[in-house]
Write a protein that holds these residues in place. Structure first.
Motif, PDB file in Angstrom:
ATOM      1  N   UNK A  67       0.837  -1.196   0.000  1.00  0.00           N
ATOM      2  CA  UNK A  67       0.000   0.000   0.000  1.00  0.00           C
ATOM      3  C   UNK A  67       0.870   1.243   0.000  1.00  0.00           C
ATOM      4  N   UNK A  68       0.337   2.299  -0.591  1.00  0.00           N
ATOM      5  CA  UNK A  68       1.048   3.571  -0.616  1.00  0.00           C
ATOM      6  C   UNK A  68       0.061   4.704  -0.361  1.00  0.00           C
ATOM      7  N   UNK A  69       0.372   5.521   0.634  1.00  0.00           N
ATOM      8  CA  UNK A  69      -0.491   6.648   0.980  1.00  0.00           C
ATOM      9  C   UNK A  69       0.126   7.941   0.455  1.00  0.00           C
ATOM     10  N   UNK A  70      -0.721   8.832  -0.005  1.00  0.00           N
ATOM     11  CA  UNK A  70      -0.245  10.117  -0.492  1.00  0.00           C
ATOM     12  C   UNK A  70      -1.340  11.158  -0.267  1.00  0.00           C
ATOM     13  N   UNK A  71      -0.968  12.404  -0.370  1.00  0.00           N
ATOM     14  CA  UNK A  71      -1.970  13.464  -0.238  1.00  0.00           C
ATOM     15  C   UNK A  71      -1.582  14.635  -1.121  1.00  0.00           C
ATOM     16  N   UNK A  72      -2.600  15.279  -1.629  1.00  0.00           N
ATOM     17  CA  UNK A  72      -2.427  16.476  -2.443  1.00  0.00           C
ATOM     18  C   UNK A  72      -3.043  17.618  -1.646  1.00  0.00           C
ATOM     19  N   UNK A  73      -2.204  18.372  -0.974  1.00  0.00           N
ATOM     20  CA  UNK A  73      -2.713  19.427  -0.100  1.00  0.00           C
ATOM     21  C   UNK A  73      -3.457  20.504  -0.883  1.00  0.00           C
ATOM     22  N   UNK A  74      -3.056  20.715  -2.125  1.00  0.00           N
ATOM     23  CA  UNK A  74      -3.739  21.732  -2.940  1.00  0.00           C
ATOM     24  C   UNK A  74      -5.164  21.310  -3.265  1.00  0.00           C
ATOM     25  N   UNK A  75      -5.373  20.014  -3.414  1.00  0.00           N
ATOM     26  CA  UNK A  75      -6.705  19.491  -3.723  1.00  0.00           C
ATOM     27  C   UNK A  75      -7.421  19.000  -2.481  1.00  0.00           C
ATOM     28  N   UNK A  76      -6.754  19.068  -1.318  1.00  0.00           N
ATOM     29  CA  UNK A  76      -7.345  18.578  -0.067  1.00  0.00           C
ATOM     30  C   UNK A  76      -7.825  17.140  -0.207  1.00  0.00           C
ATOM     31  N   UNK A  77      -7.027  16.345  -0.831  1.00  0.00           N
ATOM     32  CA  UNK A  77      -7.400  14.957  -1.091  1.00  0.00           C
ATOM     33  C   UNK A  77      -6.252  14.030  -0.712  1.00  0.00           C
ATOM     34  N   UNK A  78      -6.617  12.920  -0.117  1.00  0.00           N
ATOM     35  CA  UNK A  78      -5.661  11.898   0.267  1.00  0.00           C
ATOM     36  C   UNK A  78      -5.995  10.627  -0.500  1.00  0.00           C
ATOM     37  N   UNK A  79      -4.977   9.853  -0.792  1.00  0.00           N
ATOM     38  CA  UNK A  79      -5.152   8.633  -1.569  1.00  0.00           C
ATOM     39  C   UNK A  79      -4.499   7.451  -0.850  1.00  0.00           C
ATOM     40  N   UNK A  80      -5.055   6.286  -1.098  1.00  0.00           N
ATOM     41  CA  UNK A  80      -4.433   5.049  -0.649  1.00  0.00           C
ATOM     42  C   UNK A  80      -4.421   4.103  -1.839  1.00  0.00           C
ATOM     43  N   UNK A  81      -3.247   3.898  -2.375  1.00  0.00           N
ATOM     44  CA  UNK A  81      -3.077   2.957  -3.482  1.00  0.00           C
ATOM     45  C   UNK A  81      -2.807   1.588  -2.877  1.00  0.00           C
ATOM     46  N   UNK A  82      -3.634   0.626  -3.229  1.00  0.00           N
ATOM     47  CA  UNK A  82      -3.533  -0.710  -2.653  1.00  0.00           C
ATOM     48  C   UNK A  82      -3.229  -1.697  -3.764  1.00  0.00           C
ATOM     49  N   UNK A  83      -2.081  -2.310  -3.677  1.00  0.00           N
ATOM     50  CA  UNK A  83      -1.653  -3.303  -4.664  1.00  0.00           C
ATOM     51  C   UNK A  83      -1.533  -4.671  -4.017  1.00  0.00           C
ATOM     52  N   UNK A  84      -1.491  -5.688  -4.850  1.00  0.00           N
ATOM     53  CA  UNK A  84      -1.355  -7.077  -4.357  1.00  0.00           C
ATOM     54  C   UNK A  84      -2.369  -7.361  -3.258  1.00  0.00           C
ATOM     55  N   UNK A  85      -3.594  -6.973  -3.499  1.00  0.00           N
ATOM     56  CA  UNK A  85      -4.635  -7.136  -2.483  1.00  0.00           C
ATOM     57  C   UNK A  85      -4.906  -8.611  -2.210  1.00  0.00           C
ATOM     58  N   UNK A  86      -5.183  -8.892  -0.953  1.00  0.00           N
ATOM     59  CA  UNK A  86      -5.478 -10.243  -0.499  1.00  0.00           C
ATOM     60  C   UNK A  86      -6.826 -10.272   0.198  1.00  0.00           C
ATOM     61  N   UNK A  87      -7.451 -11.442   0.295  1.00  0.00           N
ATOM     62  CA  UNK A  87      -8.760 -11.511   0.965  1.00  0.00           C
ATOM     63  C   UNK A  87      -8.735 -10.922   2.370  1.00  0.00           C
TER      64      UNK A  87
END
Length: 116
Positions: A67-87
């Motif tokens: 997983x990778x977390x990021x945020x764009x302060x200019x857009x006031x948005x945060x993201x969580x990229x989730x790869x290799x997801x498991x049950x």
């Protein structure tokens, strides 16, 4: 006041990827850290990842490297990229934002379901 709205959850097969977003509105200039918790059925709430306003990140051991977390302060948005997801990643994912005077604000949650 701060309002948080998550989006991007859904159903994915094991090994797949999803990106969830958390859009903040209101008194966003005072937000410090943001992050994601998850709550799976029959499990305890788990802090998945967090990120400071300056970009320092922290991850649960269970998601490090996937997983990778990021945020764009200019857009006031945060993201969580989730790869290799498991049950075992199946859960409702909640975003939060920490305000220095008002404590934590929470989103409504978004369901992530990983099929085997």
């Amino acid at each position: 006041q701060v309002q948080l709205v998550e989006s991007g959850g859904g159903l994915v097969q094991a090994g797949g990827s999803l990106r969830v977003s958390c859009a903040a509105s209101g008194s966003t200039a005072s937000i410090n850290a943001m992050g994601w918790y998850r709550l799976g059925t029959g499990k305890q709430r788990e802090l998945v990842a967090s990120i400071t306003r300056g970009g320092t990140t922290n991850y649960a051991d269970s998601v490090k490297g996937r997983f990778s977390i990021s945020r764009d302060n200019a857009k006031n948005t945060m993201y969580l990229q989730m790869n290799s997801l498991q049950p075992e990643d199946t859960a409702v994912y909640y975003c939060y934002a920490t305000h220095p005077y008002h404590g934590n604000y929470w989103g409504q949650g978004t369901q992530v379901t990983v099929s085997s």
